[in-house]
Design a protein around this motif. Structure first.
Motif, PDB file in Angstrom:
ATOM      1  N   ASP A   1       9.656 -62.365  45.931  1.00 41.30           N
ATOM      2  CA  ASP A   1       9.922 -61.966  44.941  1.00 41.30           C
ATOM      3  C   ASP A   1      11.490 -62.114  44.608  1.00 41.30           C
ATOM      4  OD1 ASP A   1       7.274 -61.294  44.374  1.00 41.30           O
ATOM      5  OD2 ASP A   1       7.205 -59.102  45.199  1.00 41.30           O
ATOM      6  N   SER A   2      12.290 -61.314  45.793  1.00 38.93           N
ATOM      7  CA  SER A   2      13.896 -61.272  45.242  1.00 38.93           C
ATOM      8  C   SER A   2      14.470 -62.991  45.109  1.00 38.93           C
ATOM      9  CB  SER A   2      14.487 -60.574  46.864  1.00 38.93           C
ATOM     10  OG  SER A   2      16.040 -60.837  46.889  1.00 38.93           O
ATOM     11  N   ARG A   3      13.918 -64.243  46.078  1.00 36.14           N
ATOM     12  CA  ARG A   3      14.145 -65.590  45.062  1.00 36.14           C
ATOM     13  C   ARG A   3      13.743 -65.333  44.257  1.00 36.14           C
ATOM     14  NH1 ARG A   3      16.361 -68.450  50.043  1.00 36.14           N
ATOM     15  NH2 ARG A   3      17.535 -66.789  51.019  1.00 36.14           N
ATOM     16  N   THR A   4      12.177 -65.370  43.880  1.00 36.99           N
ATOM     17  CA  THR A   4      12.150 -65.503  42.597  1.00 36.99           C
ATOM     18  C   THR A   4      12.946 -65.757  41.393  1.00 36.99           C
ATOM     19  OG1 THR A   4       9.678 -65.540  43.969  1.00 36.99           O
ATOM     20  CG2 THR A   4      10.044 -65.497  40.924  1.00 36.99           C
ATOM     21  N   GLN A   5      13.280 -63.818  41.824  1.00 39.43           N
ATOM     22  CA  GLN A   5      14.147 -63.386  40.746  1.00 39.43           C
ATOM     23  C   GLN A   5      15.283 -63.756  40.373  1.00 39.43           C
ATOM     24  OE1 GLN A   5      12.992 -61.955  38.625  1.00 39.43           O
ATOM     25  NE2 GLN A   5      15.135 -61.155  37.221  1.00 39.43           N
ATOM     26  N   GLN A   6      16.546 -64.756  41.800  1.00 39.34           N
ATOM     27  CA  GLN A   6      17.280 -65.150  42.020  1.00 39.34           C
ATOM     28  C   GLN A   6      16.821 -66.275  40.609  1.00 39.34           C
ATOM     29  OE1 GLN A   6      18.812 -65.591  46.168  1.00 39.34           O
ATOM     30  NE2 GLN A   6      18.291 -62.836  46.539  1.00 39.34           N
ATOM     31  N   PHE A   7      16.300 -67.080  41.740  1.00 41.91           N
ATOM     32  CA  PHE A   7      16.015 -68.566  40.491  1.00 41.91           C
ATOM     33  C   PHE A   7      15.833 -68.005  39.212  1.00 41.91           C
ATOM     34  CE2 PHE A   7      14.695 -70.264  45.295  1.00 41.91           C
ATOM     35  CZ  PHE A   7      15.960 -71.099  45.555  1.00 41.91           C
TER      36      PHE A   7
ATOM     37  N   PRO B   1      13.583 -72.454  51.375  1.00 44.35           N
ATOM     38  CA  PRO B   1      14.356 -71.157  53.039  1.00 44.35           C
ATOM     39  C   PRO B   1      13.645 -70.678  54.076  1.00 44.35           C
ATOM     40  CG  PRO B   1      13.429 -69.619  50.677  1.00 44.35           C
ATOM     41  CD  PRO B   1      13.387 -71.072  50.486  1.00 44.35           C
ATOM     42  N   ASP B   2      13.600 -70.531  55.267  1.00 48.45           N
ATOM     43  CA  ASP B   2      13.184 -70.899  56.149  1.00 48.45           C
ATOM     44  C   ASP B   2      12.830 -69.566  56.542  1.00 48.45           C
ATOM     45  OD1 ASP B   2      11.972 -70.737  58.503  1.00 48.45           O
ATOM     46  OD2 ASP B   2      13.693 -72.550  59.304  1.00 48.45           O
ATOM     47  N   ILE B   3      11.586 -69.226  56.513  1.00 48.03           N
ATOM     48  CA  ILE B   3      10.818 -67.664  56.296  1.00 48.03           C
ATOM     49  C   ILE B   3      10.341 -67.476  57.928  1.00 48.03           C
ATOM     50  CG2 ILE B   3      10.521 -67.199  53.566  1.00 48.03           C
ATOM     51  CD1 ILE B   3       7.458 -68.135  54.514  1.00 48.03           C
ATOM     52  N   THR B   4      10.329 -68.833  59.165  1.00 48.10           N
ATOM     53  CA  THR B   4      10.274 -68.584  60.664  1.00 48.10           C
ATOM     54  C   THR B   4       9.759 -67.370  61.515  1.00 48.10           C
ATOM     55  OG1 THR B   4      10.544 -71.174  60.458  1.00 48.10           O
ATOM     56  CG2 THR B   4       9.852 -69.707  62.016  1.00 48.10           C
ATOM     57  N   GLU B   5      11.370 -66.635  60.777  1.00 47.83           N
ATOM     58  CA  GLU B   5      11.587 -65.106  61.961  1.00 47.83           C
ATOM     59  C   GLU B   5      11.100 -63.972  60.553  1.00 47.83           C
ATOM     60  OE1 GLU B   5      11.826 -65.702  65.285  1.00 47.83           O
ATOM     61  OE2 GLU B   5      11.891 -67.703  64.901  1.00 47.83           O
ATOM     62  N   VAL B   6      11.477 -64.301  59.863  1.00 51.06           N
ATOM     63  CA  VAL B   6      10.659 -63.170  58.266  1.00 51.06           C
ATOM     64  C   VAL B   6       9.315 -62.265  59.024  1.00 51.06           C
ATOM     65  CG1 VAL B   6      10.303 -61.997  56.283  1.00 51.06           C
ATOM     66  CG2 VAL B   6      11.793 -64.026  57.253  1.00 51.06           C
ATOM     67  N   ASP B   7       8.989 -60.880  59.241  1.00 51.24           N
ATOM     68  CA  ASP B   7       8.418 -60.318  59.424  1.00 51.24           C
ATOM     69  C   ASP B   7       7.143 -61.323  58.166  1.00 51.24           C
ATOM     70  OD1 ASP B   7       6.301 -57.679  59.153  1.00 51.24           O
ATOM     71  OD2 ASP B   7       6.746 -58.113  60.862  1.00 51.24           O
ATOM     72  N   HIS B   8       5.873 -60.551  58.487  1.00 52.85           N
ATOM     73  CA  HIS B   8       5.243 -60.912  56.917  1.00 52.85           C
ATOM     74  C   HIS B   8       5.266 -59.819  56.352  1.00 52.85           C
ATOM     75  CE1 HIS B   8       1.912 -64.561  59.010  1.00 52.85           C
ATOM     76  NE2 HIS B   8       3.016 -64.327  59.813  1.00 52.85           N
ATOM     77  N   ALA B   9       5.327 -58.796  56.908  1.00 50.18           N
ATOM     78  CA  ALA B   9       5.546 -57.609  55.544  1.00 50.18           C
ATOM     79  C   ALA B   9       6.361 -57.406  54.592  1.00 50.18           C
ATOM     80  CB  ALA B   9       5.815 -56.344  56.169  1.00 50.18           C
ATOM     81  N   GLU B  10       7.494 -58.576  55.830  1.00 49.34           N
ATOM     82  CA  GLU B  10       8.773 -57.979  54.426  1.00 49.34           C
ATOM     83  C   GLU B  10       8.524 -59.277  53.606  1.00 49.34           C
ATOM     84  OE1 GLU B  10      11.756 -58.636  57.344  1.00 49.34           O
ATOM     85  OE2 GLU B  10      11.580 -56.436  57.545  1.00 49.34           O
ATOM     86  N   ARG B  11       8.025 -60.850  53.777  1.00 46.72           N
ATOM     87  CA  ARG B  11       7.919 -61.531  53.260  1.00 46.72           C
ATOM     88  C   ARG B  11       7.479 -61.649  51.915  1.00 46.72           C
ATOM     89  NH1 ARG B  11       5.002 -66.183  57.456  1.00 46.72           N
ATOM     90  NH2 ARG B  11       6.371 -66.126  58.692  1.00 46.72           N
ATOM     91  N   GLU B  12       6.912 -61.009  51.002  1.00 53.06           N
ATOM     92  CA  GLU B  12       6.418 -60.291  49.671  1.00 53.06           C
ATOM     93  C   GLU B  12       7.835 -60.324  49.768  1.00 53.06           C
ATOM     94  OE1 GLU B  12       3.651 -58.165  47.056  1.00 53.06           O
ATOM     95  OE2 GLU B  12       2.939 -58.403  49.059  1.00 53.06           O
ATOM     96  N   THR B  13       8.471 -58.645  49.937  1.00 49.98           N
ATOM     97  CA  THR B  13       9.765 -58.323  48.955  1.00 49.98           C
ATOM     98  C   THR B  13      10.987 -59.580  49.130  1.00 49.98           C
ATOM     99  OG1 THR B  13       9.246 -56.467  50.038  1.00 49.98           O
ATOM    100  CG2 THR B  13      11.237 -57.045  49.389  1.00 49.98           C
TER     101      THR B  13
END
Length: 501
Positions: free
Chosen positions: A417-423, A402-414
């Motif tokens: 975790d969410s994507r990891t659980q999906q996989f 996933p492209d996280i360029t526009e994702v705020d650093h504070a939101e990246r950890e969440t």
């Protein structure tokens, strides 16, 4: 002094002439070690031709710096060739070209990948102050470092970086370690203290550093030949010239990128990265623009704007399509684990390179042989799995990026975790027992430092000089449009997920 100039044959630029000072530097172990550090780490496992090194890239960057300097002062070569041969011009040229030659000298084995390695939560490499204490003569390097930190000119990163290592190694090169070569040669040819020369080289690489009084005196003389310089107070001219030139060592459009884009393209066997170096370099010019006051900057004649657009698109495509190849990403992620395992294994591991000699020998070949040796001797750990990966027997399963360029650093950890659980859930549904999903991030900055160059357009009616126009003028560059629309962001960050098969 017994160092002769020489010519090096390069597959990208053909003949590269080295002057006595550069030849003396190249002959030192500090520079020769770059022969054994590949430009792109483990990328040759994906693109077998990508075995080019930091050594050849550094020579290419030096060569392009010389071409860029000629272009910046082309008007002087036509109007007053004797001035261009003066000691002031030659000193500024030597500082600029040598900085280009040494811009990567602090890279270690596997370059950027090893900077991610942590041992017990701490960086693999010793701290920069520790290294300065070990490498310096009579604590001179430590005094230089602490002085720059106290003056607010240098702020150390939380984790040691190759840029900081490079600043220390430049000090080592000129503090007497290689007196018969580098120190004596530079002192004889430049008639300046080698320590002043080292300071000026470092200030060209890290523009926050203050250049020496020698540089300031020379810069005032050189600046007299720049159109419109009278608008800049004389006391400010040296620092502004240093900062302008340093953008060509490390900036959005710099000689570093102009070399490695074409070099990476050639040796990976791809078309990504190709750009018109000649058009861009020949369009460079020093100018005084209005940006919060008269500021000396590097400008670009308007005819080269589309070449810069193509250059930036090529830079983005090389990162996106080649450096972010899924196999290269997975190998770099596993390398961090393998190095950690090799370090922690008593009797088999590699040590933290604290002494200068240890750092010099810490190259790709040394680390790779240590990692393979460790993996072969322990068949029941992840080291064995890594060795199998190197042999192409087994690769982790790549899940996506996933492209996280526009994702705020504070939101990246969440998000992680969410994507990891999906996989994990998908793998369980596919029948994989107890799946373990891992992640790794990659980041690239497209627009760097001071951003895009000023654009210079001749007044066709009055025949005036080139007045600078803002680089963000929508009629000048396409890049701002790309950035605003999201087609080509100023930087790119991807989050990669993979799991063992």
């Amino acid at each position: 002094m017994n160092v002769r100039p020489r010519i090096v044959r390069d597959p990208i630029h053909e003949d590269i002439p080295l002057g006595p000072i550069q030849a003396a530097i190249v002959d030192t172990p500090i520079f020769q070690r770059l022969r054994y550090i590949k430009q792109n780490g483990l990328l040759h496992f994906v693109f077998p031709g990508a075995v080019h090194t930091r050594f050849s890239h550094s020579l290419g960057t030096f060569h392009l710096a010389g071409r860029a300097f000629n272009s910046l002062f082309e008007n002087v070569s036509r109007s007053d060739p004797a001035a261009l041969a003066s000691k002031e011009f030659q000193y500024i040229r030597q500082v600029f070209e040598t900085a280009a030659l040494l811009h990567d000298c602090g890279h270690s084995a596997f370059s950027h990948s090893i900077e991610h390695v942590r041992i017990d939560g701490k960086p693999f490499f010793p701290s920069v102050p520790e290294l300065a204490s070990e490498w310096g003569s009579d604590n001179g390097l430590s005094r230089w470092l602490s002085g720059r930190i106290e003056a607010g000119e240098l702020e150390l990163a939380p984790y040691p970086s190759h840029e900081e290592f490079g600043l220390l190694l430049i000090g080592v090169l000129f503090d007497g370690h290689y007196a018969e070569k580098v120190t004596d040669t530079s002192a004889a040819l430049l008639a300046v203290d080698p320590i002043d020369f080292a300071d000026d080289i470092r200030s060209m690489i890290a523009r926050s550093l203050t250049p020496s009084e020698v540089f300031k005196r020379c810069a005032v003389q050189v600046s007299n030949y720049i159109p419109g310089i009278e608008a800049v107070p004389e006391r400010e001219q040296p620092k502004q010239l240093q900062r302008a030139l340093s953008t060509l060592i490390s900036g959005t459009v710099d000689v570093d990128r102009l070399d490695y884009l074409n070099r990476d393209s050639r040796f990976t066997g791809t078309l990504y990265g190709l750009c018109d170096v000649g058009v861009i370099i020949n369009a460079l010019e020093l100018c005084v623009g209005e940006a919060g006051g008269p500021v000396l900057s590097v400008g670009l004649r308007k005819r080269a704007c589309q070449a810069v657009d193509d250059f930036l698109w090529s830079r983005y495509q090389l990162f996106n399509q080649v450096l972010n190849h899924k196999t290269n990403v997975v190998l770099n992620a596993l390398l961090a684990d393998a190095l950690k395992a090799a370090v922690e294994k008593p009797g088999l591991g590699i040590g933290r390179p604290l002494a200068l000699e240890d750092f010099i020998s810490f190259t790709d070949e040394y680390v790779m042989s240590s990692v393979i040796d460790a993996s072969l001797r322990d068949k029941h750990s992840s080291r064995r799995a890594y060795h199998q990966t190197l042999d192409g027997i087994e690769l982790p399963r790549y899940l996506g990026r996933p492209d996280i360029t526009e994702v705020d650093h504070a939101e990246r950890e969440t998000l992680t975790d969410s994507r990891t659980q999906q996989f994990v859930e998908r793998l369980r549904q596919a029948g994989v027992p107890d799946p373990k999903v891992r992640h790794w991030s990659t980041e690239s900055t497209l627009l760097k430092g001071t951003g895009l160059p000023f654009v210079l357009e001749r007044d066709k009616i009055g025949g005036a000089d080139y007045p600078p126009a803002p680089a963000s003028d929508p009629d000048t560059y396409q890049i701002p449009h790309w950035c605003e629309s999201g087609r080509l962001p100023a930087s790119s960050t991807y989050l990669h997920f993979f799991t063992d098969r």
